[in-house]
Enzyme design. Structure first.
Site, PDB file in Angstrom:
ATOM      1  N   GLU A 139      12.716  -6.387  -5.594  1.00  0.00           N
ATOM      2  CA  GLU A 139      12.024  -6.104  -4.408  1.00  0.00           C
ATOM      3  C   GLU A 139      11.541  -7.463  -3.540  1.00  0.00           C
ATOM      4  O   GLU A 139      11.121  -7.144  -2.501  1.00  0.00           O
ATOM      5  CB  GLU A 139      10.873  -5.374  -4.590  1.00  0.00           C
ATOM      6  CG  GLU A 139      11.110  -3.785  -4.911  1.00  0.00           C
ATOM      7  CD  GLU A 139       9.841  -2.826  -5.044  1.00  0.00           C
ATOM      8  OE1 GLU A 139      10.088  -1.652  -4.640  1.00  0.00           O
ATOM      9  OE2 GLU A 139       8.812  -3.031  -5.399  1.00  0.00           O
ATOM     10  N   LYS A 171       6.414  -2.331  -7.215  1.00  0.00           N
ATOM     11  CA  LYS A 171       6.929  -2.087  -8.393  1.00  0.00           C
ATOM     12  C   LYS A 171       6.195  -3.418  -9.235  1.00  0.00           C
ATOM     13  O   LYS A 171       5.405  -3.171 -10.429  1.00  0.00           O
ATOM     14  CB  LYS A 171       8.227  -2.090  -8.605  1.00  0.00           C
ATOM     15  CG  LYS A 171       9.078  -0.967  -8.071  1.00  0.00           C
ATOM     16  CD  LYS A 171      10.608  -1.106  -8.275  1.00  0.00           C
ATOM     17  CE  LYS A 171      11.168   0.086  -7.351  1.00  0.00           C
ATOM     18  NZ  LYS A 171      10.599   1.561  -7.611  1.00  0.00           N
ATOM     19  N   GLY A 172       6.184  -4.504  -8.975  1.00  0.00           N
ATOM     20  CA  GLY A 172       6.019  -5.652  -9.518  1.00  0.00           C
ATOM     21  C   GLY A 172       4.207  -5.428  -9.786  1.00  0.00           C
ATOM     22  O   GLY A 172       3.635  -5.644 -10.916  1.00  0.00           O
ATOM     23  N   THR A 176      16.611   4.230 -18.687  1.00  0.00           N
ATOM     24  CA  THR A 176      15.653   5.450 -18.626  1.00  0.00           C
ATOM     25  C   THR A 176      16.174   6.715 -17.893  1.00  0.00           C
ATOM     26  O   THR A 176      16.848   6.550 -16.691  1.00  0.00           O
ATOM     27  CB  THR A 176      14.175   5.052 -18.047  1.00  0.00           C
ATOM     28  OG1 THR A 176      14.594   4.606 -16.763  1.00  0.00           O
ATOM     29  CG2 THR A 176      13.583   3.746 -18.684  1.00  0.00           C
ATOM     30  N   ASP A 193       7.670   1.776 -13.838  1.00  0.00           N
ATOM     31  CA  ASP A 193       6.795   0.577 -13.583  1.00  0.00           C
ATOM     32  C   ASP A 193       5.898   0.771 -14.837  1.00  0.00           C
ATOM     33  O   ASP A 193       5.942  -0.261 -15.612  1.00  0.00           O
ATOM     34  CB  ASP A 193       6.018   0.510 -12.748  1.00  0.00           C
ATOM     35  CG  ASP A 193       6.879   0.397 -11.245  1.00  0.00           C
ATOM     36  OD1 ASP A 193       8.018  -0.068 -11.363  1.00  0.00           O
ATOM     37  OD2 ASP A 193       6.269   0.962  -9.971  1.00  0.00           O
ATOM     38  N   ALA A 223       0.814  -1.103  -0.052  1.00  0.00           N
ATOM     39  CA  ALA A 223      -0.003  -0.054  -0.070  1.00  0.00           C
ATOM     40  C   ALA A 223       0.748   1.059  -0.169  1.00  0.00           C
ATOM     41  O   ALA A 223       1.809   1.272   0.904  1.00  0.00           O
ATOM     42  CB  ALA A 223      -1.063  -0.138   1.270  1.00  0.00           C
ATOM     43  N   LYS A 262      14.505  13.379 -19.582  1.00  0.00           N
ATOM     44  CA  LYS A 262      15.548  13.377 -20.718  1.00  0.00           C
ATOM     45  C   LYS A 262      15.214  12.305 -21.702  1.00  0.00           C
ATOM     46  O   LYS A 262      15.908  12.298 -22.830  1.00  0.00           O
ATOM     47  CB  LYS A 262      16.790  13.255 -20.385  1.00  0.00           C
ATOM     48  CG  LYS A 262      17.369  14.656 -19.318  1.00  0.00           C
ATOM     49  CD  LYS A 262      18.838  14.629 -19.300  1.00  0.00           C
ATOM     50  CE  LYS A 262      19.327  15.606 -18.388  1.00  0.00           C
ATOM     51  NZ  LYS A 262      19.254  15.103 -16.948  1.00  0.00           N
ATOM     52  N   GLY A 321      14.480   9.855 -17.161  1.00  0.00           N
ATOM     53  CA  GLY A 321      13.304  10.706 -16.654  1.00  0.00           C
ATOM     54  C   GLY A 321      12.981  11.468 -17.707  1.00  0.00           C
ATOM     55  O   GLY A 321      12.674  11.208 -18.776  1.00  0.00           O
ATOM     56  N   ASN A 380      17.102   3.067 -14.084  1.00  0.00           N
ATOM     57  CA  ASN A 380      17.091   4.377 -14.536  1.00  0.00           C
ATOM     58  C   ASN A 380      18.576   4.842 -14.296  1.00  0.00           C
ATOM     59  O   ASN A 380      19.750   4.122 -14.111  1.00  0.00           O
ATOM     60  CB  ASN A 380      16.054   5.070 -13.627  1.00  0.00           C
ATOM     61  CG  ASN A 380      16.403   5.030 -12.238  1.00  0.00           C
ATOM     62  OD1 ASN A 380      17.549   4.729 -11.652  1.00  0.00           O
ATOM     63  ND2 ASN A 380      15.348   5.237 -11.253  1.00  0.00           N
TER      64      ASN A 380
HETATM   65  O1  RIB Z   1       8.090   2.113  -8.757  1.00  0.00           O
HETATM   66  C1  RIB Z   1       7.299   2.973  -7.627  1.00  0.00           C
HETATM   67  C2  RIB Z   1       7.005   1.853  -6.572  1.00  0.00           C
HETATM   68  O2  RIB Z   1       8.068   1.577  -5.775  1.00  0.00           O
HETATM   69  C3  RIB Z   1       5.898   2.246  -5.381  1.00  0.00           C
HETATM   70  O3  RIB Z   1       4.791   2.106  -5.821  1.00  0.00           O
HETATM   71  C4  RIB Z   1       6.448   1.828  -4.172  1.00  0.00           C
HETATM   72  O4  RIB Z   1       5.635   0.893  -3.680  1.00  0.00           O
HETATM   73  C5  RIB Z   1       7.875   1.275  -4.360  1.00  0.00           C
HETATM   74  O5  RIB Z   1       7.739  -0.154  -4.488  1.00  0.00           O
END
Ligand code: RIB
Length: 299
Positions: free
Chosen positions: A141, A40-41, A220, A252, A12, A224, A222, A184
């Site tokens: 992660e 991210k996943g 990546t 993501d 969350a 740019k 950003g 990135n």
């Molecule tokens: O890439 C952004 C994500 O990184 C966020 O949603 C946060 O939960 C982290 O995992």
């Protein structure tokens, strides 16, 4: 069976916007807060689903309120929950996110919760999902031994693999199993020691990464844009010009867009342009999972 499988976390996201990201020791009066799906996943799986891709999300959550949020989020986006391990002894994770409302830039501290105890044995109950998919997409992660185990299984079964190395950490032994590596600029600097501020430096960094055994590099950059190289072809793309609200999850969105486009067998330049567009569109909305665009949002 899904064309794309994604291994990663759901958390969350508790996000606070304000006139700046506070400095250490500083308190600011913020302007708004938001609690929504992140990790991210999960963000990447949502991005694929909203673009119209067939995606499986493999993860672990707790049996708690945020675990409910995870299940409801996946159901809402028509993502199957078959590969979600629910553990009543673990908590679903959370991320604390600070957003600068002027630039949309963020700083994140993520407590992954349940997936931090994910084992290769638990994962093996879901490994067929990965083995049978066309593309396997993951990040850093969940525990690294689980990530490496899945990358190996994917490659042994001829899946195309994408590793989004976020957050950056040591990944000895991973390189032979990665087709697309999508750091990135900060993550690319972690792996190469090269500070990247422009296209030229991105090329030098990507040469170093290719030398490590990775097949295709997408850095990546950003606002740019991005730099791609497979050692034979280099592609530099500028970022799409959009009104940025919140950049959380833009990487993501990019990875979800790239996986989706690759699954459609599009030429690489088209895949990168599409993913770039998906990333740009995600920054126009607040939040991460909820900000992933639908195909119809891409003009
Ligand atoms: O890439 C952004 C994500 O990184 C966020 O949603 C946060 O939960 C982290 O995992």
């Amino acid at each position: 069976m899904s064309e794309i499988s994604v291994l990663g976390i759901f958390v969350a996201d508790i996000s606070f916007s304000g006139s700046k990201i506070p400095a250490i020791g500083e308190t600011i009066l913020g302007t708004k807060y938001n609690i929504g799906p992140g990790g991210k996943g999960c963000n990447q799986a949502i991005a694929v689903a909203r673009l119209g891709g067939k995606v499986s999300f493999i993860s672990k959550i707790g049996k708690d309120n945020y675990g409910e949020l995870a299940l409801n989020t996946l159901k809402k986006d028509n993502i199957s929950t078959t590969n979600i391990i629910q553990d009543e002894n673990s908590q679903t994770g959370v991320a604390g996110i600070l957003v600068d409302q002027n630039s949309g830039k963020n700083a994140i501290n993520v407590i992954t919760g349940a997936p931090s105890s994910l084992t290769t044995k638990e994962l093996d109950n879901h490994i067929d999902t990965i083995k049978k998919s066309k593309i396997f997409l993951t990040q850093l992660e969940v525990p690294k031994e689980v990530t490496l185990h899945c990358l190996k299984a994917a490659k042994e079964n001829n899946c195309l693999t994408i590793l989004n190395p976020a957050p950056a950490s040591e990944i000895k032994g991973f390189f032979d199993y990665i087709d697309f590596f999508t750091p990135n600029e900060t993550e690319a600097e972690f792996y190469t020691g090269i500070k990247i501020t422009n296209e030229k430096e991105a090329k030098v960094a990507s040469e170093k990464l290719l030398g490590m055994g990775i097949k295709k590099i997408v850095i990546t950059l950003g606002e740019k844009g991005l730099f791609y190289s497979d050692g034979k072809e280099d592609i530099y793309l500028k970022a799409n010009s959009v009104k940025v609200t919140d950049t959380t999850g833009a990487g993501d969105a990019f990875n979800g867009g790239l996986a989706y486009s690759l699954s459609q067998n599009k030429p690489i330049k088209e895949c990168l342009e599409f993913a770039n567009k998906v990333a740009g569109a995600s920054t126009t909305k607040q939040g991460a999972g909820n900000a992933m665009p639908f195909l119809k949002d891409l003009s």
